[in-house]
Motif scaffolding. Structure first.
Motif, PDB file in Angstrom:
ATOM      1  N   GLY A 185      10.772  21.769   1.387  1.00  0.00           N
ATOM      2  CA  GLY A 185      11.434  20.568   0.898  1.00  0.00           C
ATOM      3  C   GLY A 185      12.366  20.921  -0.232  1.00  0.00           C
ATOM      4  N   GLU A 186      13.305  20.032  -0.524  1.00  0.00           N
ATOM      5  CA  GLU A 186      14.231  20.280  -1.627  1.00  0.00           C
ATOM      6  C   GLU A 186      14.770  18.963  -2.131  1.00  0.00           C
ATOM      7  N   GLY A 187      15.833  18.997  -2.907  1.00  0.00           N
ATOM      8  CA  GLY A 187      16.339  17.803  -3.560  1.00  0.00           C
ATOM      9  C   GLY A 187      16.769  16.716  -2.593  1.00  0.00           C
ATOM     10  N   PHE A 188      17.428  17.118  -1.498  1.00  0.00           N
ATOM     11  CA  PHE A 188      17.905  16.125  -0.546  1.00  0.00           C
ATOM     12  C   PHE A 188      16.740  15.338   0.052  1.00  0.00           C
ATOM     13  N   ASP A 189      15.715  16.057   0.544  1.00  0.00           N
ATOM     14  CA  ASP A 189      14.598  15.383   1.206  1.00  0.00           C
ATOM     15  C   ASP A 189      13.843  14.497   0.232  1.00  0.00           C
ATOM     16  N   GLY A 190      13.545  15.045  -0.952  1.00  0.00           N
ATOM     17  CA  GLY A 190      12.801  14.263  -1.935  1.00  0.00           C
ATOM     18  C   GLY A 190      13.586  13.054  -2.397  1.00  0.00           C
ATOM     19  N   GLY A 191      14.901  13.232  -2.581  1.00  0.00           N
ATOM     20  CA  GLY A 191      15.740  12.118  -3.009  1.00  0.00           C
ATOM     21  C   GLY A 191      15.766  11.020  -1.977  1.00  0.00           C
ATOM     22  N   ILE A 192      15.858  11.406  -0.690  1.00  0.00           N
ATOM     23  CA  ILE A 192      15.884  10.376   0.350  1.00  0.00           C
ATOM     24  C   ILE A 192      14.521   9.700   0.447  1.00  0.00           C
ATOM     25  N   LEU A 193      13.419  10.434   0.174  1.00  0.00           N
ATOM     26  CA  LEU A 193      12.094   9.788   0.154  1.00  0.00           C
ATOM     27  C   LEU A 193      12.022   8.744  -0.953  1.00  0.00           C
ATOM     28  N   ILE A 194      12.518   9.100  -2.161  1.00  0.00           N
ATOM     29  CA  ILE A 194      12.500   8.141  -3.273  1.00  0.00           C
ATOM     30  C   ILE A 194      13.339   6.918  -2.917  1.00  0.00           C
ATOM     31  N   LEU A 213       8.670  12.414  -5.531  1.00  0.00           N
ATOM     32  CA  LEU A 213       8.770  13.152  -6.800  1.00  0.00           C
ATOM     33  C   LEU A 213       8.158  14.541  -6.665  1.00  0.00           C
ATOM     34  N   TYR A 214       7.032  14.637  -5.913  1.00  0.00           N
ATOM     35  CA  TYR A 214       6.363  15.922  -5.714  1.00  0.00           C
ATOM     36  C   TYR A 214       7.267  16.892  -4.959  1.00  0.00           C
ATOM     37  N   VAL A 215       7.935  16.373  -3.906  1.00  0.00           N
ATOM     38  CA  VAL A 215       8.832  17.241  -3.126  1.00  0.00           C
ATOM     39  C   VAL A 215       9.994  17.715  -3.987  1.00  0.00           C
ATOM     40  N   VAL A 216      10.517  16.800  -4.854  1.00  0.00           N
ATOM     41  CA  VAL A 216      11.649  17.201  -5.699  1.00  0.00           C
ATOM     42  C   VAL A 216      11.210  18.258  -6.704  1.00  0.00           C
ATOM     43  N   ILE A 217      10.070  18.036  -7.381  1.00  0.00           N
ATOM     44  CA  ILE A 217       9.702  18.922  -8.487  1.00  0.00           C
ATOM     45  C   ILE A 217       9.227  20.271  -7.975  1.00  0.00           C
ATOM     46  N   TYR A 218       8.494  20.289  -6.841  1.00  0.00           N
ATOM     47  CA  TYR A 218       8.014  21.564  -6.298  1.00  0.00           C
ATOM     48  C   TYR A 218       8.933  22.094  -5.205  1.00  0.00           C
ATOM     49  N   GLY A 219      10.219  21.728  -5.235  1.00  0.00           N
ATOM     50  CA  GLY A 219      11.111  22.108  -4.151  1.00  0.00           C
ATOM     51  C   GLY A 219      11.335  23.594  -4.025  1.00  0.00           C
ATOM     52  N   ILE A 271       0.829  -1.204   0.000  1.00  0.00           N
ATOM     53  CA  ILE A 271       0.000   0.000   0.000  1.00  0.00           C
ATOM     54  C   ILE A 271       0.861   1.251   0.000  1.00  0.00           C
ATOM     55  N   PHE A 272       1.996   1.221   0.738  1.00  0.00           N
ATOM     56  CA  PHE A 272       2.699   2.471   1.009  1.00  0.00           C
ATOM     57  C   PHE A 272       3.777   2.835  -0.004  1.00  0.00           C
ATOM     58  N   ILE A 273       4.260   1.870  -0.802  1.00  0.00           N
ATOM     59  CA  ILE A 273       5.415   2.171  -1.653  1.00  0.00           C
ATOM     60  C   ILE A 273       5.072   3.208  -2.713  1.00  0.00           C
ATOM     61  N   ALA A 274       3.926   3.047  -3.384  1.00  0.00           N
ATOM     62  CA  ALA A 274       3.594   3.976  -4.465  1.00  0.00           C
ATOM     63  C   ALA A 274       3.348   5.403  -3.965  1.00  0.00           C
ATOM     64  N   PRO A 275       2.561   5.623  -2.864  1.00  0.00           N
ATOM     65  CA  PRO A 275       2.441   7.002  -2.378  1.00  0.00           C
ATOM     66  C   PRO A 275       3.757   7.612  -1.931  1.00  0.00           C
ATOM     67  N   VAL A 332       5.488   8.797  -5.110  1.00  0.00           N
ATOM     68  CA  VAL A 332       4.841   9.973  -5.696  1.00  0.00           C
ATOM     69  C   VAL A 332       5.118  11.207  -4.844  1.00  0.00           C
ATOM     70  N   PHE A 333       5.085  11.040  -3.503  1.00  0.00           N
ATOM     71  CA  PHE A 333       5.358  12.192  -2.638  1.00  0.00           C
ATOM     72  C   PHE A 333       6.801  12.654  -2.776  1.00  0.00           C
TER      73      PHE A 333
END
Lengths: 148, 182
Positions: free
Chosen positions: A32-41, A21-27, A11-15, A18-19
């Motif tokens: 949020g910024e590249g570091f946080d979004g990258g570690i989420l991915i 990628l959202y943090v990276v693109i709208y950084g 259930i949790f992997i896909a959200p 997506v979250f």
């Protein structure tokens, strides 16, 4: 792994992905910024690796390929900096100069080189951490072959 | 009210850190360490820094899962021998001496700090003005990190890349074919 853990991971992997990628693109607009979004991915991939095992994760995305992608993203980061030094704006030339047009604030396409750097940094950190965990994790009954 | 909530959270974090150090059961120590990290996230949220909160929570979750797996696979209790208090008198003397030295040097610095909630805006004021004029990104923290201080961020990212390459070199099972030990 347990079926409960597998069910929740499914259930949790896909959200998570997506979250990230959202943090990276709208950084450059939202927190949020590249570091946080990258570690989420990378966290989504690492969860896959922990639940389904290392071999299954390697079939989806090879660790050496991830390391090469990370290094290429770092090279792209340096090239962006050197493009600023090459000087597309006549009045100032320095490394990491903001040479792209400024745009409308709070739009997606705004801020010059900031969103580009964000995406590059997100790819670099995400694939780098994924490769790090892939090399470190050696599961039971496996000799540990990192060379494929 | 705000300061009271902040102080309560800080006291909670201090308590959890002491439990982490003193606990003999490693699993409860890991859980207390997670409480320290999430309490720190709440403190950052009270101080209105959502950037730091996302990074703190993500890193905290990854380290928490890794530590839980490590405890699960290895040993469940801390087996370090404890030293009695009366055998420790030289260490206690050293601790007292260095605490007095530390307080002597820190007290003048604490008096020179600005009032809580009224920061010195020498550098950050000019950054805030220049971000809206020259870059046009809404998130000032990201704009400073990736434009004014992009060189710093580049080196940070390459530290991570160097770490991954180092782990790859250390953890590979077979060395080079023409190496000296083959």
């Amino acid at each position: 792994m347990d079926p409960i853990v597998k069910k929740f991971a499914n259930i949790f992997i896909a959200p998570m992905l997506v979250f990230g990628l959202y943090v990276v693109i709208y950084g450059h607009v939202l927190p949020g910024e590249g570091f946080d979004g990258g570690i989420l991915i990378a966290g989504a991939f690492i969860l896959t690796m922990m639940v389904y095992g290392r071999e299954e994760a390697r079939k989806r995305l090879n660790f050496s390929f991830a390391l090469i992608v990370s290094a290429l993203a770092g090279l792209c980061f340096i090239i962006i900096g050197l493009l600023g030094l090459a000087g597309f704006s006549p009045e100032h030339k320095f490394i990491f100069d903001n040479f792209l047009p400024q745009g409308n604030p709070s739009n997606l396409f705004s801020g010059g080189i900031v969103p580009v750097c964000n995406v590059v940094l997100g790819i670099m950190v995400g694939t780098g951490f994924y490769a790090l965990f892939g090399y470190l994790v050696v599961s039971k009954g496996e000799k540990g072959e990192n060379e494929k | 009210m705000f300061e009271i909530a902040l102080l309560l959270m800080l006291a909670f974090i201090l308590l959890m850190a002491i439990i982490t150090v003193e606990s003999r059961d490693l699993l409860s120590a890991v859980v207390a360490l997670g409480a320290v990290g999430f309490g720190l996230a709440v403190v950052f949220l009270l101080l209105r820094a959502p950037e730091v909160v996302t990074a703190q929570i993500v890193v905290e979750i990854i380290t928490f899962i890794t530590l839980i797996l490590t405890v699960y696979k290895t040993s469940k209790s801390d087996t370090t021998p404890q030293v009695a208090m009366r055998n420790m008198s030289p260490q206690i003397l050293a601790i007292v001496f260095f605490s007095i030295l530390f307080i002597m040097f820190v007290l003048p610095g604490l008096r020179a700090l600005p009032e809580f909630g009224s920061p010195v805006m020498n550098v950050s004021g000019s950054y805030i003005n220049r971000v809206t004029r020259e870059i046009g990104a809404n998130n000032i923290v990201t704009a400073v990190l990736l434009d004014f201080r992009a060189y710093n961020t580049l080196i940070e990212a390459f530290v991570i890349l160097t770490m991954v390459v180092g782990v790859f070199i250390v953890m590979r099972p077979k060395g080079r074919k023409d190496g000296p030990n083959s």
